[in-house]
Enzyme design. Structure first.
Site, mmCIF file in Angstrom:
data_model
loop_
_atom_site.group_PDB
_atom_site.id
_atom_site.type_symbol
_atom_site.label_atom_id
_atom_site.label_comp_id
_atom_site.label_asym_id
_atom_site.label_seq_id
_atom_site.Cartn_x
_atom_site.Cartn_y
_atom_site.Cartn_z
ATOM 1 N N GLU A 1 0.850 -1.198 0.000
ATOM 2 C CA GLU A 1 0.000 0.000 0.000
ATOM 3 C C GLU A 1 0.885 1.247 0.000
ATOM 4 O OE1 GLU A 1 -2.438 2.471 3.414
ATOM 5 O OE2 GLU A 1 -2.357 0.285 3.553
ATOM 6 N N LYS B 1 -10.247 -2.156 8.195
ATOM 7 C CA LYS B 1 -8.970 -1.858 8.821
ATOM 8 C C LYS B 1 -9.237 -1.290 10.216
ATOM 9 C CE LYS B 1 -6.675 2.017 7.932
ATOM 10 N NZ LYS B 1 -5.836 3.043 7.285
#
Length: 206
Positions: free
Chosen positions: A38, A127
């Site tokens: 990411e 998340k």
């Protein structure tokens, strides 16, 4: 996306004020076994880095964009080649735009209410952020009891010693930034990065 999280169980977060080393660091991470990476949009030039990393790594590397907060961020990231998006908060507008662009989202959430909301709004996984401040493994285990169908990815302060504990608590994967990357993005040793990455990958696999 959820299949990739279950298979690899580790997301590396690339965040820095200078993205000139992103592609090189991503290559080291990949060579060490990391398959989900990411690059945060708060890093200047992150979109170009996503494109460069996609070009440098094999197709089994999933390269995504983090810190996605606006629908326009969705377009920027997807146009750059991001294969998944990560948000710091629950944003219905971002999730709607991501659905239109057919890209999965890991939506950031802190409370059980936010976690449930993100899941019902279509997040591929949630998340838990910041995980350490939320209560760490005890929080993940407690949330999993009433929300067993929601895939959780603890993020924020995840150390090597936390990886196995989070997974044992029911997390589908973990995401790590500085404990994994160290100072590699700002000129630190890539050999040391390789060692750390292999340790994180081994912990996730265990």
């Amino acid at each position: 996306m959820i299949d990739a999280l279950r298979r690899h169980r580790l997301v590396a977060i690339l965040r820095a004020g200078d993205t000139s080393r992103f592609t090189e660091v991503a290559s080291v991470l990949y060579a060490s076994g990391v398959r989900l990476l990411e690059a945060t949009l708060t890093s200047p030039g992150a979109a170009a880095s996503i494109t460069a990393i996609r070009a440098a790594l094999p197709d089994d590397a999933l390269v995504g964009a983090g810190s996605v907060r606006l629908p326009s961020d969705v377009d920027t990231a997807v146009d750059a080649g991001a294969r998944f998006l990560v948000t710091p908060t629950v944003s219905p507008a971002v999730l709607d735009r991501a659905r239109e662009r057919d890209v999965p989202v890991l939506a950031g959430a802190f409370t059980p209410t936010e976690i449930d909301q993100a899941w019902h709004l279509g997040a591929a996984a949630v998340k838990v952020f910041p995980a350490r401040e939320a209560g760490g493994t005890a929080f993940v285990r407690a949330v999993r009891a009433p929300l067993p169908d929601v895939p959780l990815v603890p993020t924020g302060g995840v150390e090597l010693s936390d990886v196995e504990a989070y997974l044992n608590a029911g997390a589908v994967a973990v995401a790590a930034a500085s404990p994994l990357l160290g100072d590699a993005l700002i000129g630190g040793s890539l050999d040391e990065l390789s060692t750390r990455a292999a340790q994180f990958v081994a912990a996730a696999a265990s």
